[in-house]
Design a protein around this motif. Structure first.
Motif, mmCIF file in Angstrom:
data_model
loop_
_atom_site.group_PDB
_atom_site.id
_atom_site.type_symbol
_atom_site.label_atom_id
_atom_site.label_comp_id
_atom_site.label_asym_id
_atom_site.label_seq_id
_atom_site.Cartn_x
_atom_site.Cartn_y
_atom_site.Cartn_z
ATOM 1 N N TYR A 45 -7.276 -5.650 -0.719
ATOM 2 C CA TYR A 45 -6.245 -6.576 -1.163
ATOM 3 C C TYR A 45 -6.771 -7.563 -2.201
ATOM 4 O O TYR A 45 -7.973 -7.824 -2.288
ATOM 5 C CB TYR A 45 -5.674 -7.340 0.042
ATOM 6 N N THR A 92 0.829 -1.197 0.000
ATOM 7 C CA THR A 92 0.000 0.000 0.000
ATOM 8 C C THR A 92 0.869 1.255 0.000
ATOM 9 O O THR A 92 2.050 1.196 0.360
ATOM 10 C CB THR A 92 -0.897 0.045 1.244
ATOM 11 N N PRO A 99 -2.093 -6.828 -0.338
ATOM 12 C CA PRO A 99 -2.635 -5.493 -0.047
ATOM 13 C C PRO A 99 -2.025 -4.421 -0.951
ATOM 14 O O PRO A 99 -0.809 -4.334 -1.114
ATOM 15 C CB PRO A 99 -2.231 -5.261 1.409
#
Length: 355
Positions: A335, A246, A320
């Motif tokens: 995710y 992320t 993710p």
């Protein structure tokens, strides 16, 4: 592999996006979404949409929440990117792709910046698109990497598909005001790795673009240099490789990024399949001259457990790529589930980082 020892509590919120059987462009999966809060306050996902022949687009979907504030579904709004540029197309195979996006809002630029994998004639390379509203995206082109004699390799020649920009403007180690690109150049041997690399496995690197140049011309964000190794595989759950996950976000414990690790065994003979596990951990750091690492997971915080995560297009994958800070130490992340579905989960931060 167990997550019970982790101080980071993770709760699954369920599948929020599945392939629509009536949409040919989704026949091979919807997965690995970027996420961003738009200027209108809505949360938008940008999933990789995979059609026949691994032809990938980046979709746009508005997240629907229930009365408790949990994400439960999406409204499809079309596509952010479809492969049309030479660096996104593989004409000999009749396919191409815009894959695995990550979206970062850079406040200094008042702009959403998407790093995505362009699946073109030379393999996967990180490319960039930008938006002011999350709905309309303009390409800036592939990332180009300045040559560093000390490293002795040209980063432009590596496959590279896990890229994400940091949200802050800060001073890099030489004092230049910059924006950081976190990425994963795919070298696999000591001979092909940058000079001085102790562990010749795909690792997380940081490269920098000059923030003053970017503020004059957004396209300058595609030109990076000053490459520095961030972290490399060191734990059993990531012994094959690690990669960006992320976008980093600011938390009370420091800047945090969820990243992925890969373990298991790779195929060695024709016809064999990789037997691997994709799991997730966290890293906390402070951007700046020292790039100070504050904490890194010794054990994963999230592993494939449900049937939708252990069985799919690629088995045993949680990946993710999207993040949404809900406040008060609560963070939702989105995710890919076994390269087939999009799932949501909720991370609760501890009061302090483990010692």
């Amino acid at each position: 592999m167990e997550t019970q020892k982790s101080p980071f509590k993770v709760e699954r919120l369920g599948i929020i996006m599945r392939p629509d059987p009536n949409r040919p462009e989704e026949v091979e999966g919807v997965l690995n979404p970027a996420a961003a809060r738009g200027p209108d306050g809505e949360l938008y996902l940008f999933p990789r949409i995979v059609g026949k022949g691994n032809h990938s687009r980046v979709g746009i979907a508005r997240v629907i929440f229930n009365d408790n504030g949990d994400p439960v579904d999406v409204e499809r709004l079309g596509f952010a990117l479809e492969p049309t540029e030479p660096y996104e197309l593989r004409p000999e195979e009749g396919t191409g792709g815009c894959e695995d996006p990550r979206v970062t809002y850079i406040e200094k630029l008042k702009t959403y910046v998407m790093a995505y994998a362009a699946w073109g004639p030379t393999g996967p390379r990180i490319a960039v698109a930008v938006s002011k509203d999350c709905l309309h995206w303009d390409r800036l082109g592939p990332i180009t990497y300045g040559y560093d004699e000390a490293l002795g390799v040209d980063f432009n020649n590596y496959d590279n598909k896990d890229g994400v920009f940091g949200p802050n403007v800060f001073e890099r180690p030489d004092g230049v005001l910059c924006i950081g690109l976190i990425h994963r150049p795919a070298y696999t041997t000591a001979e092909t790795a940058p000079h001085g690399t102790k562990n010749p496995l795909p690792s997380i690197w940081i490269s920098y673009c000059d923030a003053n140049e970017v503020m004059k011309d957004l396209k300058a964000i595609t030109r990076v240099d000053g490459h520095r190794l961030g972290i490399d595989p060191e734990n059993e759950w990531e012994h094959l490789r690690i990669g960006a996950g992320t976008p980093p976000i600011r938390t009370p414990l420091g800047m945090m990024m969820i990243y992925h690790g890969v373990s298991g065994t790779l195929a060695t003979k024709p016809g064999e399949h990789n037997m691997v596990n994709y799991t997730a951990g966290v890293v906390f750091f402070e951007p700046g001259r020292d790039g100070g690492l504050k904490y890194r997971s010794n054990t994963p915080i999230f592993i494939p457990e449900t049937p939708d995560e252990t069985q799919g297009v690629v088995n045993n994958v949680v990946f993710p790529t999207g993040i949404d800070d809900r406040g008060n130490g609560t963070i939702d992340f989105y995710y890919g589930m076994a390269d087939r579905y999009v799932g949501a989960a909720r991370l609760t931060l501890p009061d302090a980082l483990p010692q």
